[in-house]
Write a protein that holds these residues in place. Structure first.
Motif, PDB file in Angstrom:
ATOM      1  N   THR A   1       0.862  -1.191   0.000  1.00  0.00           N
ATOM      2  CA  THR A   1       0.000   0.000   0.000  1.00  0.00           C
ATOM      3  C   THR A   1       0.888   1.226   0.000  1.00  0.00           C
ATOM      4  OG1 THR A   1      -1.723  -1.140   1.235  1.00  0.00           O
ATOM      5  CG2 THR A   1      -1.807   1.266   1.221  1.00  0.00           C
ATOM      6  N   VAL A   2       0.635   2.142  -0.921  1.00  0.00           N
ATOM      7  CA  VAL A   2       1.336   3.420  -0.993  1.00  0.00           C
ATOM      8  C   VAL A   2       0.292   4.504  -0.806  1.00  0.00           C
ATOM      9  CG1 VAL A   2       2.738   4.967  -2.398  1.00  0.00           C
ATOM     10  CG2 VAL A   2       3.102   2.486  -2.536  1.00  0.00           C
ATOM     11  N   GLU A   3       0.443   5.257   0.294  1.00  0.00           N
ATOM     12  CA  GLU A   3      -0.554   6.273   0.635  1.00  0.00           C
ATOM     13  C   GLU A   3       0.154   7.616   0.788  1.00  0.00           C
ATOM     14  OE1 GLU A   3      -4.310   6.729   3.752  1.00  0.00           O
ATOM     15  OE2 GLU A   3      -2.812   5.142   4.001  1.00  0.00           O
ATOM     16  N   ASP A   4      -0.398   8.649   0.108  1.00  0.00           N
ATOM     17  CA  ASP A   4       0.212   9.977   0.176  1.00  0.00           C
ATOM     18  C   ASP A   4      -0.823  10.999   0.585  1.00  0.00           C
ATOM     19  OD1 ASP A   4      -1.038  11.353  -2.218  1.00  0.00           O
ATOM     20  OD2 ASP A   4      -0.075   9.661  -3.263  1.00  0.00           O
ATOM     21  N   THR A   5      -0.316  12.222   0.889  1.00  0.00           N
ATOM     22  CA  THR A   5      -1.200  13.344   1.272  1.00  0.00           C
ATOM     23  C   THR A   5      -1.169  14.419   0.213  1.00  0.00           C
ATOM     24  OG1 THR A   5       0.623  14.371   2.522  1.00  0.00           O
ATOM     25  CG2 THR A   5      -0.858  12.877   3.726  1.00  0.00           C
ATOM     26  N   GLY A   6      -1.027  13.984  -1.047  1.00  0.00           N
ATOM     27  CA  GLY A   6      -0.891  14.939  -2.138  1.00  0.00           C
ATOM     28  C   GLY A   6      -2.213  15.514  -2.631  1.00  0.00           C
ATOM     29  N   VAL A   7      -2.204  15.954  -3.904  1.00  0.00           N
ATOM     30  CA  VAL A   7      -3.368  16.665  -4.485  1.00  0.00           C
ATOM     31  C   VAL A   7      -4.540  15.721  -4.745  1.00  0.00           C
ATOM     32  CG1 VAL A   7      -1.940  18.458  -5.503  1.00  0.00           C
ATOM     33  CG2 VAL A   7      -2.414  16.369  -6.800  1.00  0.00           C
ATOM     34  N   GLY A   8      -4.317  14.423  -4.779  1.00  0.00           N
ATOM     35  CA  GLY A   8      -5.409  13.470  -4.971  1.00  0.00           C
ATOM     36  C   GLY A   8      -5.887  13.378  -6.421  1.00  0.00           C
ATOM     37  N   ILE A   9      -6.916  12.593  -6.605  1.00  0.00           N
ATOM     38  CA  ILE A   9      -7.483  12.344  -7.944  1.00  0.00           C
ATOM     39  C   ILE A   9      -8.982  12.616  -7.887  1.00  0.00           C
ATOM     40  CG2 ILE A   9      -7.803  10.636  -9.789  1.00  0.00           C
ATOM     41  CD1 ILE A   9      -5.428   9.086  -8.546  1.00  0.00           C
ATOM     42  N   SER A  10      -9.487  13.321  -8.869  1.00  0.00           N
ATOM     43  CA  SER A  10     -10.931  13.612  -8.897  1.00  0.00           C
ATOM     44  C   SER A  10     -11.731  12.335  -9.157  1.00  0.00           C
ATOM     45  CB  SER A  10     -11.240  14.651  -9.975  1.00  0.00           C
ATOM     46  OG  SER A  10     -11.022  14.097 -11.257  1.00  0.00           O
ATOM     47  N   GLU A  11     -12.999  12.381  -8.749  1.00  0.00           N
ATOM     48  CA  GLU A  11     -13.876  11.207  -8.917  1.00  0.00           C
ATOM     49  C   GLU A  11     -14.053  10.854 -10.384  1.00  0.00           C
ATOM     50  OE1 GLU A  11     -18.358   9.734  -7.579  1.00  0.00           O
ATOM     51  OE2 GLU A  11     -17.545  11.675  -6.922  1.00  0.00           O
ATOM     52  N   SER A  12     -14.093  11.869 -11.260  1.00  0.00           N
ATOM     53  CA  SER A  12     -14.262  11.615 -12.691  1.00  0.00           C
ATOM     54  C   SER A  12     -13.038  10.967 -13.305  1.00  0.00           C
ATOM     55  CB  SER A  12     -14.570  12.925 -13.426  1.00  0.00           C
ATOM     56  OG  SER A  12     -13.500  13.852 -13.271  1.00  0.00           O
ATOM     57  N   ASP A  13     -11.859  11.161 -12.679  1.00  0.00           N
ATOM     58  CA  ASP A  13     -10.616  10.606 -13.234  1.00  0.00           C
ATOM     59  C   ASP A  13     -10.342   9.185 -12.760  1.00  0.00           C
ATOM     60  OD1 ASP A  13     -10.040  12.834 -14.707  1.00  0.00           O
ATOM     61  OD2 ASP A  13      -8.890  13.790 -13.097  1.00  0.00           O
ATOM     62  N   LEU A  14     -10.983   8.759 -11.661  1.00  0.00           N
ATOM     63  CA  LEU A  14     -10.668   7.448 -11.102  1.00  0.00           C
ATOM     64  C   LEU A  14     -10.961   6.313 -12.074  1.00  0.00           C
ATOM     65  CD1 LEU A  14     -11.824   7.705  -7.376  1.00  0.00           C
ATOM     66  CD2 LEU A  14      -9.512   7.334  -8.233  1.00  0.00           C
ATOM     67  N   GLY A  15     -12.039   6.441 -12.879  1.00  0.00           N
ATOM     68  CA  GLY A  15     -12.385   5.375 -13.815  1.00  0.00           C
ATOM     69  C   GLY A  15     -11.473   5.308 -15.013  1.00  0.00           C
ATOM     70  N   LYS A  16     -10.667   6.359 -15.237  1.00  0.00           N
ATOM     71  CA  LYS A  16      -9.813   6.396 -16.429  1.00  0.00           C
ATOM     72  C   LYS A  16      -8.334   6.415 -16.073  1.00  0.00           C
ATOM     73  CE  LYS A  16     -13.346   9.207 -18.756  1.00  0.00           C
ATOM     74  NZ  LYS A  16     -13.621  10.492 -19.446  1.00  0.00           N
ATOM     75  N   ILE A  17      -8.029   6.253 -14.789  1.00  0.00           N
ATOM     76  CA  ILE A  17      -6.659   6.481 -14.344  1.00  0.00           C
ATOM     77  C   ILE A  17      -5.668   5.481 -14.918  1.00  0.00           C
ATOM     78  CG2 ILE A  17      -6.739   5.039 -12.292  1.00  0.00           C
ATOM     79  CD1 ILE A  17      -5.335   8.615 -12.557  1.00  0.00           C
ATOM     80  N   PHE A  18      -6.159   4.272 -15.306  1.00  0.00           N
ATOM     81  CA  PHE A  18      -5.263   3.249 -15.843  1.00  0.00           C
ATOM     82  C   PHE A  18      -5.174   3.278 -17.368  1.00  0.00           C
ATOM     83  CE2 PHE A  18      -6.461   1.337 -11.716  1.00  0.00           C
ATOM     84  CZ  PHE A  18      -5.184   1.226 -11.164  1.00  0.00           C
ATOM     85  N   GLU A  19      -5.833   4.249 -18.003  1.00  0.00           N
ATOM     86  CA  GLU A  19      -5.769   4.340 -19.459  1.00  0.00           C
ATOM     87  C   GLU A  19      -4.431   4.955 -19.872  1.00  0.00           C
ATOM     88  OE1 GLU A  19      -9.046   6.520 -20.945  1.00  0.00           O
ATOM     89  OE2 GLU A  19     -10.570   5.116 -20.168  1.00  0.00           O
ATOM     90  N   PRO A  20      -3.828   4.466 -20.973  1.00  0.00           N
ATOM     91  CA  PRO A  20      -2.549   5.020 -21.423  1.00  0.00           C
ATOM     92  C   PRO A  20      -2.674   6.501 -21.774  1.00  0.00           C
ATOM     93  CG  PRO A  20      -2.997   2.936 -22.501  1.00  0.00           C
ATOM     94  CD  PRO A  20      -4.248   3.338 -21.782  1.00  0.00           C
ATOM     95  N   TYR A  21      -1.673   7.274 -21.375  1.00  0.00           N
ATOM     96  CA  TYR A  21      -1.541   8.704 -21.683  1.00  0.00           C
ATOM     97  C   TYR A  21      -2.607   9.572 -21.005  1.00  0.00           C
ATOM     98  CZ  TYR A  21       1.302   6.664 -25.368  1.00  0.00           C
ATOM     99  OH  TYR A  21       2.226   5.924 -26.052  1.00  0.00           O
ATOM    100  N   TYR A  22      -3.356   9.007 -20.079  1.00  0.00           N
ATOM    101  CA  TYR A  22      -4.352   9.824 -19.385  1.00  0.00           C
ATOM    102  C   TYR A  22      -3.690  10.518 -18.202  1.00  0.00           C
ATOM    103  CZ  TYR A  22      -8.768  11.319 -17.376  1.00  0.00           C
ATOM    104  OH  TYR A  22      -9.789  12.084 -16.890  1.00  0.00           O
ATOM    105  N   GLN A  23      -3.901  11.858 -18.091  1.00  0.00           N
ATOM    106  CA  GLN A  23      -3.197  12.631 -17.079  1.00  0.00           C
ATOM    107  C   GLN A  23      -4.136  13.307 -16.083  1.00  0.00           C
ATOM    108  OE1 GLN A  23      -0.938  15.210 -19.635  1.00  0.00           O
ATOM    109  NE2 GLN A  23       0.860  13.867 -19.562  1.00  0.00           N
ATOM    110  N   GLY A  24      -5.447  13.313 -16.328  1.00  0.00           N
ATOM    111  CA  GLY A  24      -6.394  13.847 -15.349  1.00  0.00           C
ATOM    112  C   GLY A  24      -6.551  15.351 -15.425  1.00  0.00           C
ATOM    113  N   VAL A  25      -7.501  15.848 -14.606  1.00  0.00           N
ATOM    114  CA  VAL A  25      -7.868  17.263 -14.675  1.00  0.00           C
ATOM    115  C   VAL A  25      -6.898  18.151 -13.903  1.00  0.00           C
ATOM    116  CG1 VAL A  25     -10.312  16.739 -14.976  1.00  0.00           C
ATOM    117  CG2 VAL A  25      -9.395  16.994 -12.677  1.00  0.00           C
TER     118      VAL A  25
END
Length: 563
Positions: A489-513
């Motif tokens: 488990t790797v847990e950080d206190t960074g900027v996080g990921i938006s809910e809309s990006d979670l479903g696409k986070i494993f897609e190639p070249y996807y960088q999020g909002v």
């Protein structure tokens, strides 16, 4: 043009299906209506036959009545009523069908409007039949007796001789001659009577004449009175006969009116059915014609589109073959470049390791030795990856396979954590490692892929966190006799990921909002590569995150224990 052609073909196929559906609807529903109308036409023919039979029964009743009026035979009267009852039975059958068929019922109602009064024929027949049970006295059954004239003067002084002369044909009785006279068949037959009187002694002629005149007058008066009685009786019987036969005649007239009414109603009903049949048949034929024309048109359009699309497909197939050929050339060139780079970079990396070892032997500073150890681990990792790239240029499927080697899992992971610690500290992050792996755990697996997995995930955590905390927790669990499961488990206190990006986070070249909030973001291939590596180990990876509150990545991989 591919989308236009595809959508055009889809529309045409849908229209063809609609046309087929309408065709089946027309053939089943509308043809069913047409068959129903045709069946009604057949039934109207049967009704017409009933009307013809009614007319025949009416003519039979009329003939039987005429026979009865002449013969006065009760058998003819019985046949007369039988014919009328057959006629009434035909009317009942027509009415029964009218109760089941609204069209005929309406037609009958329209015809009945033109009739002042409609009474059930059976009621009228029964009424006339009851009156027929009390017929008037038949003329041939009447007996008239003339009262004999009684002469008060006996004419004893006269000799009387009487002689009667009649026609030579066969004589008829009085009643027979009266009937012939009444019916107008022939004149009344007459008889001549000659009376001869002779006086026994001389007589006074004037006195005899006077006596004879008085006698003749008396006889005339007597028989005139008797004849008048016969005439009055005959007239009375004739009146009764006229009234008696008028009921039969009225019944026939009423029956004839009903026949006309039913014939007209059936005729109108049949005429409407024929119009409706013609209209429905024309409508069905018109729909069938339009559907066939529409189907032919759409099939022509589809054929044109298919030919056009086939032509375009052949053109693009040629272009695709040419592009594939060029792509293979470019890929071969790329592999050649990669092979050259990975081959040429190995020598400098090996030299760097040599100098790191010399520096490590020449210094006693433990801090410097720790840095040198991290540098050597990183450099060795680059050397292993360059070897892997070289192998990939030889066999492109090599990346999808695990290259196994025997190593101490705890030491390998601690080396990775030690090597990446200085990098994490560059962003002023605190790195906390919780190691629950038993000492001396020896596994037979691909340490290079494990190194890539940890480096990518920890690198991402550090990239999206600054002045924060990164926790690394590692533990193992036995899942078989010669297998263990490594859960990290790797847990950080960074900027996080938006809910809309979670479903696409494993897609190639996807960088999020939040890509514009991070420096040196990268290409967006890290997590996609991590998922591929985890799947090679038959494991799974999960990500949970809250925007601006941190991210938690948990992955599990299966490792073989070196027995």
């Amino acid at each position: 043009m591919r989308k236009i052609v595809h959508y055009s073909m889809i529309i045409c196929i849908l229209l063809i299906q609609i046309i087929i559906a309408v065709f089946f609807y027309n053939e089943f529903v509308n043809e069913k209506k047409l068959k129903f109308i045709k069946d009604q036409l057949e039934q109207s023919k049967a009704l017409g036959k009933l009307a013809d039979n009614s007319r025949k029964d009416f003519m039979d009743a009329q003939n039987y009545l005429q026979k009865y009026m002449i013969s006065q035979d009760d058998k003819d009267l019985k046949l007369y009523f039988q014919s009328l009852r057959k006629l009434n039975s035909n009317f009942d059958k027509i009415n029964e069908y009218g109760d089941r068929n609204p069209a005929l019922k309406n037609s009958l109602a329209e015809q009945k409007k033109d009739t002042l009064k409609i009474t059930k024929l059976k009621t009228v027949i029964d009424s006339v039949y009851q009156s027929s049970l009390n017929p008037p006295v038949k003329i041939q059954d009447q007996h008239y007796e003339l009262e004999k004239y009684e002469n008060k003067d006996n004419f004893e002084d006269l000799n009387i001789q009487t002689r009667t002369y009649s026609d030579t044909i066969k004589k008829k009785g009085l009643m027979g001659r009266l009937r012939d006279a009444i019916s107008g068949k022939e004149n009344v037959r007459k008889e001549s009577t000659v009376i001869t009187l002779s006086n026994k002694k001389p007589a006074n002629i004037s006195k005899v004449k006077s006596r004879m005149d008085s006698l003749v007058k008396s006889i005339d008066k007597h028989y005139i009175t008797e004849v008048k009685k016969i005439q009055l009786s005959t007239a009375r019987n004739q009146k009764q006969s006229v009234n008696f036969y008028s009921n039969f005649s009225k019944l026939l007239v009423y029956s004839n009116g009903l026949i006309n009414m039913y014939e007209n109603a059936i005729k109108d009903f049949k005429s409407e059915l024929e119009k409706e049949y013609t209209k429905q048949n024309s409508y069905n034929s018109r729909i069938r014609t339009y559907l066939v024309l529409g189907l032919m048109t759409l099939m022509f359009i589809v054929s044109v589109l298919i030919m056009y699309f086939t032509r375009i497909a052949f053109i693009y197939e040629q272009k695709l073959k040419a592009a594939n050929k060029q792509n293979k050339k470019n890929l071969n060139f790329k592999n050649r470049i990669l092979g050259m780079l990975s081959h040429d970079i190995r020598s400098p990396l090996k030299i760097i390791n040599i100098f790191i070892d010399k520096i490590n032997r020449s210094t006693q500073d433990e801090t410097v030795k720790g840095y040198l150890k991290s540098i050597k681990f990183t450099n060795s990792t680059l050397l292993l990856q360059s070897n892997q790239i070289l192998e990939y240029t030889k066999d492109q499927e090599a990346e999808k396979k695990l290259i196994k080697s025997v190593f101490n899992l705890k030491d390998e992971l601690n080396s990775i954590a030690t090597a990446i610690t200085p990098y994490i500290e560059t962003r002023n992050n605190k790195f906390v490692v919780t190691d629950r792996i038993p000492a001396g755990t020896i596994v037979n697996s691909d340490n290079i892929k494990i190194n890539q997995l940890f480096m990518n995930i920890l690198g991402n955590a550090n990239k999206f966190t600054e002045n924060g905390l990164i926790n690394l927790t590692m533990s193992t669990e036995a899942i078989g006799e010669n297998k263990i499961s490594l859960t990290t488990t790797v847990e950080d206190t960074g900027v996080g990921i938006s809910e809309s990006d979670l479903g696409k986070i494993f897609e190639p070249y996807y960088q999020g909002v939040i890509s514009d909030e991070v420096d040196n973001l990268g290409a967006g291939l890290g997590l996609s590569l991590c998922k591929e590596i985890v799947e090679l180990f038959n494991g799974k990876i999960e990500v949970s995150s809250t925007q601006y509150k941190g991210t938690k990545i948990t992955f599990m991989i299966n490792l073989n224990i070196n027995a």
